[in-house]
Design a protein around this motif. Structure first.
Motif, PDB file in Angstrom:
ATOM      1  N   HIS A  14       0.869  -1.106   0.062  1.00 51.92           N
ATOM      2  CA  HIS A  14      -0.083   0.139   0.157  1.00 51.92           C
ATOM      3  C   HIS A  14       0.750   1.376   0.002  1.00 51.92           C
ATOM      4  CE1 HIS A  14      -3.419   2.540   0.624  1.00 51.92           C
ATOM      5  NE2 HIS A  14      -2.948   3.221   1.723  1.00 51.92           N
ATOM      6  N   ARG A  43      -3.498  -5.071  -3.323  1.00 49.98           N
ATOM      7  CA  ARG A  43      -4.066  -6.473  -4.096  1.00 49.98           C
ATOM      8  C   ARG A  43      -3.978  -7.310  -2.815  1.00 49.98           C
ATOM      9  NH1 ARG A  43       1.716  -6.164  -4.549  1.00 49.98           N
ATOM     10  NH2 ARG A  43       1.434  -4.335  -6.294  1.00 49.98           N
ATOM     11  N   VAL A  44      -4.526  -8.524  -3.299  1.00 53.08           N
ATOM     12  CA  VAL A  44      -4.554  -9.846  -2.209  1.00 53.08           C
ATOM     13  C   VAL A  44      -3.206 -10.700  -2.702  1.00 53.08           C
ATOM     14  CG1 VAL A  44      -5.934 -11.598  -1.350  1.00 53.08           C
ATOM     15  CG2 VAL A  44      -6.945  -9.477  -2.250  1.00 53.08           C
ATOM     16  N   SER A  99     -13.390  -3.250   1.383  1.00 51.32           N
ATOM     17  CA  SER A  99     -14.335  -3.158  -0.043  1.00 51.32           C
ATOM     18  C   SER A  99     -14.532  -2.062  -0.400  1.00 51.32           C
ATOM     19  CB  SER A  99     -15.578  -3.891   0.307  1.00 51.32           C
ATOM     20  OG  SER A  99     -16.000  -4.325  -0.941  1.00 51.32           O
ATOM     21  N   HIS A 104      -5.927   0.483  -3.270  1.00 51.58           N
ATOM     22  CA  HIS A 104      -7.022  -0.190  -2.469  1.00 51.58           C
ATOM     23  C   HIS A 104      -7.785  -1.356  -3.378  1.00 51.58           C
ATOM     24  CE1 HIS A 104      -7.421   2.852   0.674  1.00 51.58           C
ATOM     25  NE2 HIS A 104      -7.076   3.800  -0.356  1.00 51.58           N
ATOM     26  N   LEU A 105      -8.568  -2.079  -2.654  1.00 53.94           N
ATOM     27  CA  LEU A 105      -9.413  -3.254  -3.401  1.00 53.94           C
ATOM     28  C   LEU A 105     -10.730  -2.845  -3.895  1.00 53.94           C
ATOM     29  CD1 LEU A 105      -8.716  -6.377  -1.036  1.00 53.94           C
ATOM     30  CD2 LEU A 105      -7.392  -5.422  -3.037  1.00 53.94           C
ATOM     31  N   SER A 106     -11.071  -3.071  -5.000  1.00 51.85           N
ATOM     32  CA  SER A 106     -12.347  -3.110  -5.621  1.00 51.85           C
ATOM     33  C   SER A 106     -13.255  -3.942  -4.880  1.00 51.85           C
ATOM     34  CB  SER A 106     -12.518  -3.294  -7.059  1.00 51.85           C
ATOM     35  OG  SER A 106     -12.371  -4.579  -7.323  1.00 51.85           O
ATOM     36  N   GLU A 161     -12.637  -7.497  -6.106  1.00 55.04           N
ATOM     37  CA  GLU A 161     -11.450  -8.092  -5.651  1.00 55.04           C
ATOM     38  C   GLU A 161     -11.583  -8.297  -4.331  1.00 55.04           C
ATOM     39  OE1 GLU A 161      -8.035  -5.436  -8.055  1.00 55.04           O
ATOM     40  OE2 GLU A 161      -9.026  -4.625  -6.225  1.00 55.04           O
ATOM     41  N   SER A 162     -12.253  -7.693  -3.537  1.00 55.34           N
ATOM     42  CA  SER A 162     -12.659  -8.098  -2.094  1.00 55.34           C
ATOM     43  C   SER A 162     -13.296  -9.230  -2.128  1.00 55.34           C
ATOM     44  CB  SER A 162     -13.149  -6.718  -1.483  1.00 55.34           C
ATOM     45  OG  SER A 162     -13.662  -6.963  -0.271  1.00 55.34           O
TER      46      SER A 162
END
Ligand SMILES: [Zn+2]
Length: 268
Positions: free
Chosen positions: A122, A149-150, A168, A194-196, A199-200
């Motif tokens: 991040h 990202r994850v 999210s 950040h995560l969309s 993606e979340s």
């Protein structure tokens, strides 16, 4: 019987703060992005006061996760501040006193709690995700926000969870049509921001397959580029059996107090 209690005082780009209790004694605060006055006010929703807080865990030091006005008060109250070793220098520059700093690398240990920590992408210094393990009852709680990202390391660590709190942040269509400058959209959507929602959701799906989730708490919704209704529809269509477990947090309001109890003899 374990006593897990968790609430989110508020979450979003204008401030983040959550509280976790795993014993009969003190609360652990995760991030402190609001003013002291606002934090105390929101804590009163669940009859919690600052004297009840023993420790502060910081995911990272962006202004929405750590408000420097807290530095003096943390020192006066003797509240320990746990932050990743790569964030220490920035923390000291922000005004945190050495005497209350507890740097960590891969884990933090409390009396009845072992916390696995994960350094995640991040912006420049990264952020930290946590897996809280209650030592007696083996209750496991995963917490991660502001992820670019994850990574596989997160999916490997976020297993056998009972509770999950997960970012999210945005709806891609709303992000693209937001009128925000391109550089900002790139920062958010480029894998380091950040995560969309999608993606979340994909990560939550994966985690749910390897867990027995009783609560899913969704964090850090963008005010401008997201809406609880979109997220509810996504879960309704893709993860219907867990729809009733979902709590969507709000920037301006404290969440309900989530309680979780598990017998020590459980399968985990
Ligand atoms: Zn943030």
């Amino acid at each position: 019987m374990s006593n897990f209690a968790f609430c989110v005082l508020g979450s979003g780009s204008r401030g983040n703060c959550s509280l976790l209790k795993t014993s009969e004694t003190k609360w652990i605060m995760i991030d402190s992005g609001f003013s002291m006055r606002q934090t105390k006010e929101r804590m009163r929703t669940h009859n919690i006061c600052m004297d009840d807080v023993s420790d502060l865990l910081l995911t990272h030091l962006d202004r929405d996760h750590f408000n420097p006005v807290w530095c003096r008060s943390l020192l006066n109250r003797g509240i320990y501040v746990h932050l990743h070793e790569s964030h220490v220098e920035r923390g000291i520059r922000a005004g945190l006193d050495h005497s209350i700093l507890k740097p960590f690398t891969t884990s933090i240990d409390f009396e009845s709690l072992h916390v696995e920590t994960l350094h995640l992408a991040h912006d420049a210094l990264g952020t930290v995700g946590f897996v809280f393990n209650h030592l007696e009852c083996k209750t496991r709680f995963g917490f991660a926000t502001d992820l670019g990202r994850v990574p596989k390391t997160l999916l490997d660590a976020f297993k056998s969870l009972d509770i999950l709190a997960f970012e999210s942040n945005y709806d891609p269509m709303m992000q693209r049509t937001s009128g925000r400058p391109g550089f900002l959209q790139d920062r958010i959507m480029g894998g380091g921001g950040h995560l969309s929602n999608e993606e979340s959701l994909n990560a939550v799906k994966h985690i749910a397959e390897n867990s027995n989730l009783q609560h899913i708490v969704l964090l850090h919704l963008s005010k401008q580029c997201n809406s609880p209704a979109i997220i509810r529809d996504l879960y309704h269509d893709n993860l219907a059996h867990l729809y009733n477990c979902v709590t969507i947090t709000d920037q301006d309001r404290c969440s309900r107090l989530l309680r979780f109890e598990k017998q020590p003899t459980s399968l985990f």
